[in-house]
Design an enzyme around this catalytic site. Structure first.
Site: not given
Ligand code: PEP
Length: 250
Positions: A13, A15, A92, A94, A164, A170, A209
């Site tokens: 992703n 973003k 997601h 976000e 998630e 992040g 992460s």
């Molecule tokens: C994500 O945005 O779906 C995500 C898992 O981000 P990160 O790997 O940076 O934690």
């Protein structure tokens, strides 16, 4: 005993990041490796979708619940198909936060995506406060129920799930392999109450992460089938290591 045929998968992703130069380096880095036991998918910002080689599997980061018309800034399933998209990230955290997407809207988008023959990557996960107050499984069940009620269990055969935990996205704070496994096993059992076969075949990714350095131990958990990757999907070598970790599962 049921035979599992779950194919490992890693989705990146991007973003609101990435550019034509990253497209080139990502494609050439991944082309060097044998990743024949898994699927890797890139979900870039919308304007980049049409700029990848045909061999790259693509996902979008959002889709409209509408077919067409006066919806400024939105993108329909048919437009996504025109630029070669096969997957759509839906739910997601976000978008749940920044765009106030409710469980109901997310379920509607999952249905719209399935109806168009695209594969939703349905994301769900809890904020840290929910883990702390002991209501983790009630919270996750409500997110799953919202989609189950709209599409029914049989349609889960055509989607990918991504757990998630919001506190791990992040932040550099990865869920431990045991924490990830606990939730993935819970989700599989939850689906199995409605259809054991679908539950057994359900691909469930972990996101939060994930890096080249921790992918092996996360993906070695029995109910973790790969990852949804944010930050590390912008670093071709790191993303490749993550894909190689998933490829070992296949
Ligand atoms: C994500 O945005 O779906 C995500 C898992 O981000 P990160 O790997 O940076 O934690």
């Amino acid at each position: 005993m049921q035979v599992t045929t779950r194919r490992p998968m890693v989705a990146g992703n991007w973003k609101m990041n990435g550019d034509t130069s990253l497209i080139k380096t990502m494609q050439s880095t991944l082309a060097q490796a044998d990743l024949s036991n898994m699927d890797w998918v890139i979900c870039p910002p919308m304007p980049l979708l049409g700029l990848f080689d045909k061999s790259t599997k693509l996902g979008s980061q959002n889709v409209s619940q509408f077919d067409s018309g006066a919806h400024t800034g939105e993108t329909s399933t048919s437009l996504l198909k025109e630029v070669g998209c096969q997957y759509v990230i839906i739910g997601h955290s976000e978008r749940r936060q920044d765009n106030h997407e409710s469980d109901q809207l997310i379920a509607e988008k999952v249905k719209k995506t399935l109806d168009a023959g695209l594969t939703p990557i349905f994301c769900f996960g809890e904020p840290e406060s929910v883990r702390d107050d002991g209501s983790l499984f009630e919270y996750l069940s409500a997110q799953l129920d919202a989609v189950l009620e709209v599409i029914g269990i049989s349609a889960f055969a055509d989607l990918v799930m991504a757990y998630e935990p919001i506190w791990a996205i992040g932040t550099g704070k990865t869920a431990s392999p045991e924490q990830a496994q606990e939730v993935h096993a819970f989700v599989r059992d939850y689906l199995a109450k409605q259809d054991a076969n679908i539950a057994q075949q359900q691909v469930i990714l972990y996101g939060g992460s994930v890096k080249g350095s921790n992918a092996d131990e996360l993906f070695s958990q029995p109910d973790v089938d790969g990852g949804l990757i944010g930050g590390a999907s912008l670093k071709p070598d790191d993303f490749l290591s993550i894909c190689l970790a998933a490829n070992k599962l296949g």
